[in-house]
Design a protein around this motif. Structure first.
Motif, PDB file in Angstrom:
ATOM      1  N   ILE A  53      32.214  23.181  22.599  1.00  0.00           N
ATOM      2  CA  ILE A  53      33.621  22.967  22.935  1.00  0.00           C
ATOM      3  C   ILE A  53      34.541  23.845  22.089  1.00  0.00           C
ATOM      4  O   ILE A  53      34.319  24.018  20.890  1.00  0.00           O
ATOM      5  N   GLY A  54      35.587  24.378  22.719  1.00  0.00           N
ATOM      6  CA  GLY A  54      36.643  25.054  21.985  1.00  0.00           C
ATOM      7  C   GLY A  54      36.600  26.559  22.081  1.00  0.00           C
ATOM      8  O   GLY A  54      35.584  27.174  22.428  1.00  0.00           O
ATOM      9  N   GLN A  55      37.756  27.179  21.774  1.00  0.00           N
ATOM     10  CA  GLN A  55      37.915  28.618  21.892  1.00  0.00           C
ATOM     11  C   GLN A  55      36.989  29.386  20.943  1.00  0.00           C
ATOM     12  O   GLN A  55      36.395  30.401  21.332  1.00  0.00           O
ATOM     13  N   THR A  56      36.851  28.942  19.719  1.00  0.00           N
ATOM     14  CA  THR A  56      36.012  29.644  18.752  1.00  0.00           C
ATOM     15  C   THR A  56      34.565  29.658  19.208  1.00  0.00           C
ATOM     16  O   THR A  56      33.896  30.709  19.204  1.00  0.00           O
ATOM     17  N   ASN A  57      34.057  28.505  19.595  1.00  0.00           N
ATOM     18  CA  ASN A  57      32.680  28.429  20.060  1.00  0.00           C
ATOM     19  C   ASN A  57      32.465  29.246  21.327  1.00  0.00           C
ATOM     20  O   ASN A  57      31.472  29.964  21.455  1.00  0.00           O
ATOM     21  N   THR A 102      48.364  27.254  23.727  1.00  0.00           N
ATOM     22  CA  THR A 102      48.780  27.010  22.347  1.00  0.00           C
ATOM     23  C   THR A 102      49.449  28.229  21.713  1.00  0.00           C
ATOM     24  O   THR A 102      49.719  28.230  20.515  1.00  0.00           O
ATOM     25  N   SER A 164      44.621  27.170  28.947  1.00  0.00           N
ATOM     26  CA  SER A 164      43.474  27.073  28.056  1.00  0.00           C
ATOM     27  C   SER A 164      43.927  27.000  26.612  1.00  0.00           C
ATOM     28  O   SER A 164      44.759  27.801  26.175  1.00  0.00           O
ATOM     29  N   GLU A 166      43.053  24.631  22.570  1.00  0.00           N
ATOM     30  CA  GLU A 166      42.427  23.489  21.914  1.00  0.00           C
ATOM     31  C   GLU A 166      43.462  22.386  21.705  1.00  0.00           C
ATOM     32  O   GLU A 166      43.908  22.125  20.587  1.00  0.00           O
ATOM     33  N   TRP A 168      44.727  18.506  23.779  1.00  0.00           N
ATOM     34  CA  TRP A 168      44.462  17.521  24.821  1.00  0.00           C
ATOM     35  C   TRP A 168      45.787  16.813  25.102  1.00  0.00           C
ATOM     36  O   TRP A 168      46.188  15.905  24.393  1.00  0.00           O
ATOM     37  N   GLU A 188      42.105  23.195  29.965  1.00  0.00           N
ATOM     38  CA  GLU A 188      40.792  23.004  29.345  1.00  0.00           C
ATOM     39  C   GLU A 188      40.742  23.788  28.046  1.00  0.00           C
ATOM     40  O   GLU A 188      41.784  24.241  27.580  1.00  0.00           O
ATOM     41  N   MET A 189      39.563  23.989  27.453  1.00  0.00           N
ATOM     42  CA  MET A 189      39.514  24.473  26.079  1.00  0.00           C
ATOM     43  C   MET A 189      38.676  25.726  25.842  1.00  0.00           C
ATOM     44  O   MET A 189      38.519  26.124  24.683  1.00  0.00           O
ATOM     45  N   GLU A 190      38.145  26.379  26.886  1.00  0.00           N
ATOM     46  CA  GLU A 190      37.266  27.518  26.647  1.00  0.00           C
ATOM     47  C   GLU A 190      37.622  28.798  27.409  1.00  0.00           C
ATOM     48  O   GLU A 190      37.340  29.911  26.951  1.00  0.00           O
TER      49      GLU A 190
END
Length: 217
Positions: A53-57, A102, A164, A166, A168, A188-190
């Protein structure tokens, strides 16, 4: 693999389990903490990636996959929360482009003057050659995916903008503000990280999201 594979991503197990099940000659590879499942679907090489989950991952996993497997295209798919009152649970969003949910510039306000959401300005998305707000998917993939919409039985199919980041959001007024100002269909987050990195490597990319909830309905 003799052909450049298709890379299909999902952040969590529920988003990739079906794809793992239908892979033929499946092999699991773990690099760091990122998992990749290689195999074939309809005799074509496919890499199924659990990005987490998430932009970094998502960014790290995508970079690893590009450098190791040199995919011919990237499909980032999974779940999302709906924006607006026309998007319902089960609907499918084909991401023509995305905005960074963000990335805002907030002007200085003196202590005690409160916050002004309407005054937040979306930051441009920067590349080496141009400054733009939205990062666009490969339109050939968008057209192919949308052309198959009649095969989808769980809800309606839309093509449009994915938000997109991170974050909610559960505030109905904030969700509707973003929807009305930026024309977003879901969040969403990715996807943002995946689109950015795919573009930097000149690899066609498409985000597809199924709606699991909509706070404004």
């Amino acid at each position: 693999m003799e052909k450049r594979p298709i890379l299909i991503q999902g952040a969590i197990d529920i988003e990739i389990n079906y794809l793992k099940e239908i892979l033929k000659e499946k092999e699991e590879i773990e690099i760091g903490t990122y998992k990749f499942y290689t195999g074939y679907i309809n005799d074509y090489p496919v890499i199924v990636s659990k990005t987490k989950i998430g932009q970094t991952n998502a960014g790290a996993s995508t970079s690893i996959a590009i450098l190791k497997y040199n995919p011919i295209m990237i499909i980032n798919q999974g779940t999302a929360g709906g924006h607006g009152k026309n998007i319902h649970k089960g609907d499918l969003i084909i991401g023509k482009d995305y905005m960074n949910l963000t990335a805002f510039r907030i002007e200085r306000r003196e202590e005690g003057s409160g916050s002004d959401l309407a005054g937040w300005k979306m930051r441009a998305f920067y590349t080496d050659s141009q400054h733009h707000i939205y990062n666009v998917a490969d339109m050939r993939l968008v057209d192919i995916a949308y052309g198959l919409k009649r095969r989808y039985r769980m809800g309606n199919v839309f093509q449009g903008r994915i938000a997109s980041g991170e974050i909610w959001n559960r505030e109905s007024d904030r969700i509707m503000y973003i929807y009305k100002k930026y024309g977003t269909l879901c969040e969403e987050m990715e996807t943002g990280a995946v689109y950015t990195i795919a573009k930097n490597f000149d690899i066609p990319v498409l985000g597809i999201r199924v709606i699991t909830n909509n706070e404004v309905l």
